[in-house]
Design a protein around this motif. Structure first.
Motif, PDB file in Angstrom:
ATOM      1  N   PRO A 201     -40.631  12.392  94.529  1.00 57.50           N
ATOM      2  CA  PRO A 201     -39.778  13.062  95.635  1.00 57.50           C
ATOM      3  C   PRO A 201     -40.547  13.766  96.876  1.00 57.50           C
ATOM      4  CG  PRO A 201     -38.825  13.369  93.378  1.00 57.50           C
ATOM      5  CD  PRO A 201     -40.176  12.581  93.478  1.00 57.50           C
ATOM      6  N   SER A 202     -41.894  13.980  96.380  1.00 61.60           N
ATOM      7  CA  SER A 202     -42.249  15.189  97.387  1.00 61.60           C
ATOM      8  C   SER A 202     -43.953  15.155  96.986  1.00 61.60           C
ATOM      9  CB  SER A 202     -41.758  16.323  97.308  1.00 61.60           C
ATOM     10  OG  SER A 202     -42.160  17.130  95.883  1.00 61.60           O
ATOM     11  N   LEU A 203     -44.728  15.826  97.958  1.00 63.92           N
ATOM     12  CA  LEU A 203     -46.045  15.909  97.469  1.00 63.92           C
ATOM     13  C   LEU A 203     -46.125  16.906  96.167  1.00 63.92           C
ATOM     14  CD1 LEU A 203     -49.122  16.311  97.765  1.00 63.92           C
ATOM     15  CD2 LEU A 203     -48.579  18.007  99.971  1.00 63.92           C
ATOM     16  N   GLU A 204     -45.489  17.704  96.021  1.00 61.33           N
ATOM     17  CA  GLU A 204     -45.323  18.750  94.908  1.00 61.33           C
ATOM     18  C   GLU A 204     -45.414  17.944  93.535  1.00 61.33           C
ATOM     19  OE1 GLU A 204     -45.283  22.367  92.546  1.00 61.33           O
ATOM     20  OE2 GLU A 204     -46.026  21.917  94.702  1.00 61.33           O
ATOM     21  N   THR A 205     -44.252  16.869  93.715  1.00 61.57           N
ATOM     22  CA  THR A 205     -44.165  15.998  92.266  1.00 61.57           C
ATOM     23  C   THR A 205     -45.292  15.029  91.998  1.00 61.57           C
ATOM     24  OG1 THR A 205     -42.734  14.857  93.659  1.00 61.57           O
ATOM     25  CG2 THR A 205     -41.649  16.470  92.564  1.00 61.57           C
ATOM     26  N   VAL A 206     -45.804  14.520  93.427  1.00 58.93           N
ATOM     27  CA  VAL A 206     -47.248  13.760  93.267  1.00 58.93           C
ATOM     28  C   VAL A 206     -48.305  14.468  92.210  1.00 58.93           C
ATOM     29  CG1 VAL A 206     -49.015  12.756  94.342  1.00 58.93           C
ATOM     30  CG2 VAL A 206     -46.826  12.249  95.020  1.00 58.93           C
ATOM     31  N   ILE A 220     -57.289  10.700  87.223  1.00 58.02           N
ATOM     32  CA  ILE A 220     -57.067  10.381  88.665  1.00 58.02           C
ATOM     33  C   ILE A 220     -58.131   9.151  89.115  1.00 58.02           C
ATOM     34  CG2 ILE A 220     -56.516  10.653  91.017  1.00 58.02           C
ATOM     35  CD1 ILE A 220     -55.592  13.294  90.387  1.00 58.02           C
ATOM     36  N   ALA A 221     -57.550   8.049  89.281  1.00 64.17           N
ATOM     37  CA  ALA A 221     -58.558   6.899  89.682  1.00 64.17           C
ATOM     38  C   ALA A 221     -59.126   6.965  91.121  1.00 64.17           C
ATOM     39  CB  ALA A 221     -58.128   5.578  89.376  1.00 64.17           C
ATOM     40  N   TRP A 222     -58.068   7.363  91.686  1.00 67.25           N
ATOM     41  CA  TRP A 222     -58.535   7.437  93.282  1.00 67.25           C
ATOM     42  C   TRP A 222     -57.470   8.361  93.790  1.00 67.25           C
ATOM     43  CZ3 TRP A 222     -56.989   4.383  98.014  1.00 67.25           C
ATOM     44  CH2 TRP A 222     -57.492   4.943  99.097  1.00 67.25           C
ATOM     45  N   GLY A 223     -58.022   9.542  94.738  1.00 69.63           N
ATOM     46  CA  GLY A 223     -57.058  10.346  95.368  1.00 69.63           C
ATOM     47  C   GLY A 223     -57.357  11.712  94.494  1.00 69.63           C
ATOM     48  N   VAL A 224     -56.527  12.650  94.575  1.00 70.27           N
ATOM     49  CA  VAL A 224     -55.271  12.842  95.785  1.00 70.27           C
ATOM     50  C   VAL A 224     -55.725  12.599  97.025  1.00 70.27           C
ATOM     51  CG1 VAL A 224     -53.210  14.190  96.331  1.00 70.27           C
ATOM     52  CG2 VAL A 224     -54.002  14.005  94.037  1.00 70.27           C
ATOM     53  N   GLY A 225     -54.871  11.955  98.046  1.00 70.96           N
ATOM     54  CA  GLY A 225     -55.436  11.807  99.402  1.00 70.96           C
ATOM     55  C   GLY A 225     -53.992  11.631 100.008  1.00 70.96           C
ATOM     56  N   ARG A 226     -54.117  11.228 101.450  1.00 68.12           N
ATOM     57  CA  ARG A 226     -53.106  10.952 102.310  1.00 68.12           C
ATOM     58  C   ARG A 226     -53.472   9.818 102.914  1.00 68.12           C
ATOM     59  NH1 ARG A 226     -48.185  12.772 104.216  1.00 68.12           N
ATOM     60  NH2 ARG A 226     -48.516  14.644 103.513  1.00 68.12           N
ATOM     61  N   HIS A 227     -52.741   8.478 102.917  1.00 71.14           N
ATOM     62  CA  HIS A 227     -53.173   7.207 103.442  1.00 71.14           C
ATOM     63  C   HIS A 227     -53.249   7.461 105.114  1.00 71.14           C
ATOM     64  CE1 HIS A 227     -53.910   5.006 100.044  1.00 71.14           C
ATOM     65  NE2 HIS A 227     -52.532   4.873  99.717  1.00 71.14           N
ATOM     66  N   GLY A 228     -53.627   6.557 105.834  1.00 67.68           N
ATOM     67  CA  GLY A 228     -53.393   6.303 107.157  1.00 67.68           C
ATOM     68  C   GLY A 228     -52.184   5.708 107.593  1.00 67.68           C
ATOM     69  N   GLU A 250     -43.666  10.996 100.783  1.00 77.80           N
ATOM     70  CA  GLU A 250     -43.737  10.978 102.083  1.00 77.80           C
ATOM     71  C   GLU A 250     -43.946   9.791 102.880  1.00 77.80           C
ATOM     72  OE1 GLU A 250     -46.072  14.663 102.823  1.00 77.80           O
ATOM     73  OE2 GLU A 250     -44.754  15.861 101.594  1.00 77.80           O
ATOM     74  N   VAL A 251     -43.482   8.655 102.531  1.00 78.74           N
ATOM     75  CA  VAL A 251     -43.773   7.532 103.228  1.00 78.74           C
ATOM     76  C   VAL A 251     -43.144   7.508 104.399  1.00 78.74           C
ATOM     77  CG1 VAL A 251     -43.386   5.000 103.294  1.00 78.74           C
ATOM     78  CG2 VAL A 251     -43.692   6.277 101.116  1.00 78.74           C
ATOM     79  N   THR A 273     -61.992   8.386 103.153  1.00 79.18           N
ATOM     80  CA  THR A 273     -61.197   7.390 102.567  1.00 79.18           C
ATOM     81  C   THR A 273     -59.786   7.530 102.734  1.00 79.18           C
ATOM     82  OG1 THR A 273     -61.240   8.241 100.555  1.00 79.18           O
ATOM     83  CG2 THR A 273     -62.994   6.520 100.988  1.00 79.18           C
ATOM     84  N   ASP A 274     -59.594   8.840 103.425  1.00 78.29           N
ATOM     85  CA  ASP A 274     -58.133   9.194 103.749  1.00 78.29           C
ATOM     86  C   ASP A 274     -58.014  10.181 104.925  1.00 78.29           C
ATOM     87  OD1 ASP A 274     -57.031  12.127 101.786  1.00 78.29           O
ATOM     88  OD2 ASP A 274     -59.108  11.426 102.081  1.00 78.29           O
ATOM     89  N   GLN A 275     -56.830  10.487 105.321  1.00 74.97           N
ATOM     90  CA  GLN A 275     -56.604  11.327 106.513  1.00 74.97           C
ATOM     91  C   GLN A 275     -57.266  12.911 106.223  1.00 74.97           C
ATOM     92  OE1 GLN A 275     -53.110  11.668 108.516  1.00 74.97           O
ATOM     93  NE2 GLN A 275     -52.277   9.949 107.550  1.00 74.97           N
ATOM     94  N   TRP A 276     -57.112  13.449 104.777  1.00 73.78           N
ATOM     95  CA  TRP A 276     -57.482  14.720 104.611  1.00 73.78           C
ATOM     96  C   TRP A 276     -58.845  14.944 104.447  1.00 73.78           C
ATOM     97  CZ3 TRP A 276     -53.390  15.149 100.264  1.00 73.78           C
ATOM     98  CH2 TRP A 276     -51.895  15.424 100.990  1.00 73.78           C
TER      99      TRP A 276
END
Length: 297
Positions: A201-206, A220-228, A250-251, A273-276
């Motif tokens: 539902p949200s970043l918080e729930t991720v 966590i295998a990869w992340g947490v991050g924000r894709h392009g 947040e798609v 590897t991500d926006q952040w």
């Protein structure tokens, strides 16, 4: 908004050597719920309206057995069937009553590079559950490996009516509704499954879901991050069978005015590897896992 014959990604079918272990993981840790059992197959729902988002089949090895999409109208099944045959695919089972627990009318095709795609109409729906704060709502996307990503993307566009939203140097993103992508096609040396993404539902729930996974012994295998492309938050994990799975949220929602961007426009600074800029480089064992799951048959 353009009209799409395919209206949504519905579910995936996975083959597993230990259905009981997989069920315990996806219910007790990942956050799904058993809704049906039939002929040894376990059907699992998320918190949204889809009858199920995951079906676990007894199998000698881990593999992707099928990806299921919902079509907007029953007449679309015949149209899709004709287009599939005209663009190098094969109709395995024509439209017929579905004897699986989700019901409705179902059709199965094989894509040109392999992999079964199922299309359903009139399937059973669930009453949505009250959000638990850290459980998936539905599938977000499925990422498929392809030895020719452009050819696969063209099949999804020409045969299935998807639109190409973006293309990076490694991946093509195609959509069938307002979600930026329902299918991602990755350039690879093999055909098969890369990963399955579940919408939270949200970043918080991720973050909360990721914490629950870590507490259960799944780092966590990869992340947490924000894709392009898609602008979605991500956290990747590896399940007990080696399937790579993703919590995402947040798609990006797009319409016909969205401006396509190509590989020259999707370039990260070196080492990012991500926006952040906080997701570490993907580890070799994760990359290997994303290439290890074949199509059934």
């Amino acid at each position: 908004m353009a009209r799409f014959p395919v209206s949504a990604l519905r579910s995936v079918d996975l083959g597993t050597p230990d259905v009981g272990r997989s069920e315990r993981f996806y219910v007790g840790v990942w956050g799904l719920e058993v809704v049906a059992r039939r002929n040894g197959v376990v059907y699992l729902r998320a918190d949204g309206t889809d009858h199920h988002v995951l079906a676990l089949h007894p199998n000698a090895r881990p593999e992707l057995r099928a990806v299921t999409f919902r079509v907007a109208a029953v007449d679309n099944l015949a149209a899709v069937a004709a287009n599939v045959a005209a663009h190098g695919g094969q109709v395995i089972a024509p439209p017929a009553a579905n004897d699986a627990p989700d019901g409705g009318i179902v059709m199965t095709v094989r894509a040109p590079q392999g992999g079964l795609l199922r299309f359903v109409h009139g399937d059973a729906m669930q009453v949505p559950k009250r959000p638990a704060g850290d459980r998936p709502e539905r599938l977000a996307h499925v990422n498929l490996n392809s030895v020719d990503a452009d050819a696969t993307a063209e099949f999804y566009q020409n045969a299935l009516g998807f639109h190409l939203t973006d293309r990076t140097g490694l991946m093509a993103f195609v959509r069938c509704n307002s979600d930026h992508h329902a299918v991602v096609i990755a350039d690879a040396k093999v055909n098969g499954l890369n990963h399955v993404a579940f919408l939270m539902p949200s970043l918080e729930t991720v973050m909360r879901g990721s914490g629950r996974m870590i507490d259960a012994g799944f780092p966590i295998a990869w992340g947490v991050g924000r894709h392009g492309p898609g602008d979605n938050v991500f956290a990747y994990f590896i399940d007990p069978d080696g399937f790579v799975i993703e919590y995402t949220a947040e798609v990006l929602q797009v319409d016909d005015d969205y401006k396509f961007r190509g590989p020259s426009e999707w370039v990260w600074p070196p080492g990012r590897t991500d926006q952040w800029g906080i997701a570490p480089p993907k580890a070799d064992h994760v990359k290997a896992a994303q290439l290890a799951i074949p199509y059934a048959g």
